[in-house]
Scaffold this motif. Structure first.
Motif, PDB file in Angstrom:
ATOM      1  N   VAL A   4       0.856  -1.189   0.000  1.00 27.55           N
ATOM      2  CA  VAL A   4       0.000   0.000   0.000  1.00 27.55           C
ATOM      3  C   VAL A   4       0.892   1.240   0.000  1.00 27.55           C
ATOM      4  O   VAL A   4       2.080   1.174   0.335  1.00 27.55           O
ATOM      5  N   PHE A   5       0.311   2.370  -0.394  1.00 28.30           N
ATOM      6  CA  PHE A   5       1.049   3.631  -0.396  1.00 28.30           C
ATOM      7  C   PHE A   5       0.822   4.328   0.938  1.00 28.30           C
ATOM      8  O   PHE A   5      -0.270   4.849   1.213  1.00 28.30           O
ATOM      9  N   VAL A  37      -6.630   5.907   2.759  1.00 35.01           N
ATOM     10  CA  VAL A  37      -7.286   4.657   2.362  1.00 35.01           C
ATOM     11  C   VAL A  37      -8.047   4.856   1.052  1.00 35.01           C
ATOM     12  O   VAL A  37      -7.902   4.066   0.103  1.00 35.01           O
ATOM     13  N   ILE A  38      -8.855   5.907   0.978  1.00 35.80           N
ATOM     14  CA  ILE A  38      -9.638   6.180  -0.230  1.00 35.80           C
ATOM     15  C   ILE A  38      -8.726   6.431  -1.428  1.00 35.80           C
ATOM     16  O   ILE A  38      -8.981   5.949  -2.536  1.00 35.80           O
ATOM     17  N   GLU A  39      -7.645   7.180  -1.219  1.00 35.95           N
ATOM     18  CA  GLU A  39      -6.719   7.475  -2.320  1.00 35.95           C
ATOM     19  C   GLU A  39      -6.044   6.204  -2.828  1.00 35.95           C
ATOM     20  O   GLU A  39      -5.833   6.045  -4.038  1.00 35.95           O
ATOM     21  N   PHE A  71     -11.820   4.198   8.840  1.00 34.20           N
ATOM     22  CA  PHE A  71     -10.522   4.875   8.744  1.00 34.20           C
ATOM     23  C   PHE A  71     -10.233   5.343   7.324  1.00 34.20           C
ATOM     24  O   PHE A  71      -9.073   5.518   6.958  1.00 34.20           O
ATOM     25  N   SER A  72     -11.291   5.555   6.532  1.00 30.11           N
ATOM     26  CA  SER A  72     -11.106   5.855   5.108  1.00 30.11           C
ATOM     27  C   SER A  72     -10.313   7.131   4.852  1.00 30.11           C
ATOM     28  O   SER A  72      -9.668   7.265   3.812  1.00 30.11           O
ATOM     29  N   GLY A  73     -10.326   8.070   5.793  1.00 30.79           N
ATOM     30  CA  GLY A  73      -9.604   9.332   5.610  1.00 30.79           C
ATOM     31  C   GLY A  73      -8.192   9.324   6.153  1.00 30.79           C
ATOM     32  O   GLY A  73      -7.444  10.291   5.969  1.00 30.79           O
ATOM     33  N   GLY A 107      -0.869  -3.121  11.114  1.00 33.23           N
ATOM     34  CA  GLY A 107      -0.451  -4.103  10.111  1.00 33.23           C
ATOM     35  C   GLY A 107      -1.624  -4.872   9.525  1.00 33.23           C
ATOM     36  O   GLY A 107      -1.704  -5.086   8.315  1.00 33.23           O
ATOM     37  N   GLY A 108      -2.555  -5.272  10.391  1.00 31.79           N
ATOM     38  CA  GLY A 108      -3.736  -5.996   9.918  1.00 31.79           C
ATOM     39  C   GLY A 108      -4.624  -5.147   9.032  1.00 31.79           C
ATOM     40  O   GLY A 108      -5.169  -5.616   8.029  1.00 31.79           O
ATOM     41  N   GLN A 109      -4.753  -3.869   9.402  1.00 27.82           N
ATOM     42  CA  GLN A 109      -5.573  -2.957   8.594  1.00 27.82           C
ATOM     43  C   GLN A 109      -4.920  -2.678   7.246  1.00 27.82           C
ATOM     44  O   GLN A 109      -5.609  -2.567   6.226  1.00 27.82           O
ATOM     45  N   GLN A 110      -3.601  -2.596   7.212  1.00 25.03           N
ATOM     46  CA  GLN A 110      -2.899  -2.420   5.938  1.00 25.03           C
ATOM     47  C   GLN A 110      -3.106  -3.646   5.044  1.00 25.03           C
ATOM     48  O   GLN A 110      -3.224  -3.525   3.823  1.00 25.03           O
ATOM     49  N   ARG A 111      -3.149  -4.819   5.678  1.00 22.31           N
ATOM     50  CA  ARG A 111      -3.408  -6.051   4.911  1.00 22.31           C
ATOM     51  C   ARG A 111      -4.811  -6.005   4.320  1.00 22.31           C
ATOM     52  O   ARG A 111      -5.031  -6.380   3.165  1.00 22.31           O
ATOM     53  N   MET A 112      -5.785  -5.552   5.105  1.00 24.46           N
ATOM     54  CA  MET A 112      -7.149  -5.393   4.597  1.00 24.46           C
ATOM     55  C   MET A 112      -7.177  -4.449   3.402  1.00 24.46           C
ATOM     56  O   MET A 112      -7.856  -4.701   2.405  1.00 24.46           O
TER      57      MET A 112
END
Length: 242
Positions: free
Chosen positions: A94-95, A100-102, A132-134, A142-147
């Motif tokens: 991920v960047f 998240v939206i971007e 956490f879209s913004g 780490g788990g959220q980045q995986r999602m």
């Protein structure tokens, strides 16, 4: 082997070397359209190398990869993606400096007017991302980045979705729900999925066809309804019993 007249993906006698080591030693398997196919095996048997060789990230020393009837062996990765394969590696790609939206907008490759529908679909799969879209991706756990990496793969227009260890970094409860939702997504949208997974318990519930891999080759394959009949080989290859 999977008896399919015209599979969407066909891998024949695939060999690959990494750092002088003969990792893939003649991999053969097929993925049927609109089905979920899983390749299961322990760590280090060549599962991820198989996917990355299909995607042109690693070069095949021998063998062929066919996608929708076209020989795509050793095509550049961007060319393979353009043909309709969405690949989500095990790494959290991920960047970090984008929200998240971007990240999702950057991953999306379809018509602009359909983005909102795609966004709603992935947010339903990953409700935590919606909250956490913004946020910047680098601020996620780490788990959220995986999602987010999985969501980016799903939001792309694709004919074949390839997932490498999607359960990695996610809690068992979340994985169970994700796989259930993934199965629903596949059936409702007529999608084809190829899945690499170590955890047999997760995969057995959602797959249509299972291949078992060991020491650089696919040892056997069978429809999911024949799991019970193959308990002996599952125990030998994976070290688990039903």
């Amino acid at each position: 082997m999977n008896d399919v007249a015209s599979p969407i993906l066909k891998v024949k006698d695939l060999h690959a070397y990494i750092g002088g080591f003969h990792i893939l030693q003649g991999v053969n398997f097929e993925a049927e359209e609109y089905k979920l196919t899983a390749i299961l095996g322990r760590n280090g048997v060549g599962k991820t190398t198989t996917l990355k060789t299909i995607m042109g990230i690693y070069k095949a020393a021998r063998g062929e990869v066919f996608f929708k009837g076209e020989n795509i062996t050793n095509f550049p990765t961007h060319s393979i993606v353009k043909r309709g394969i969405s690949f989500v590696p095990a790494e959290k790609n991920v960047f970090a400096n984008l929200t998240v939206i971007e990240n999702l907008k950057l991953a999306y490759n379809g018509p602009k007017e359909k983005f909102d529908d795609k966004l709603e679909m992935v947010m339903n799969l990953f409700p935590e991302l919606k909250r956490f879209s913004g946020l910047l991706a680098g601020e996620l756990s780490g788990g959220q980045q995986r999602m987010l990496a999985l969501a980016c793969g799903l939001v792309r227009e694709h004919d074949l979705l390839i997932l490498d260890e999607p359960s990695e970094g996610l809690s068992p409860a979340y994985v169970k729900n994700f796989y259930r939702q993934l199965r629903h997504y596949m059936l409702e949208n007529k999608k084809t999925i190829l899945l690499i997974e170590q955890n047999f318990a997760y995969a057995r519930e959602i797959t249509d066809y299972i291949y078992l891999m060991d020491k650089g080759v696919v040892v056997t394959g069978f429809p999911s309804e024949k799991i019970e009949e193959n308990n002996h080989v599952i125990r030998r290859i994976l070290g688990v019993s039903l």
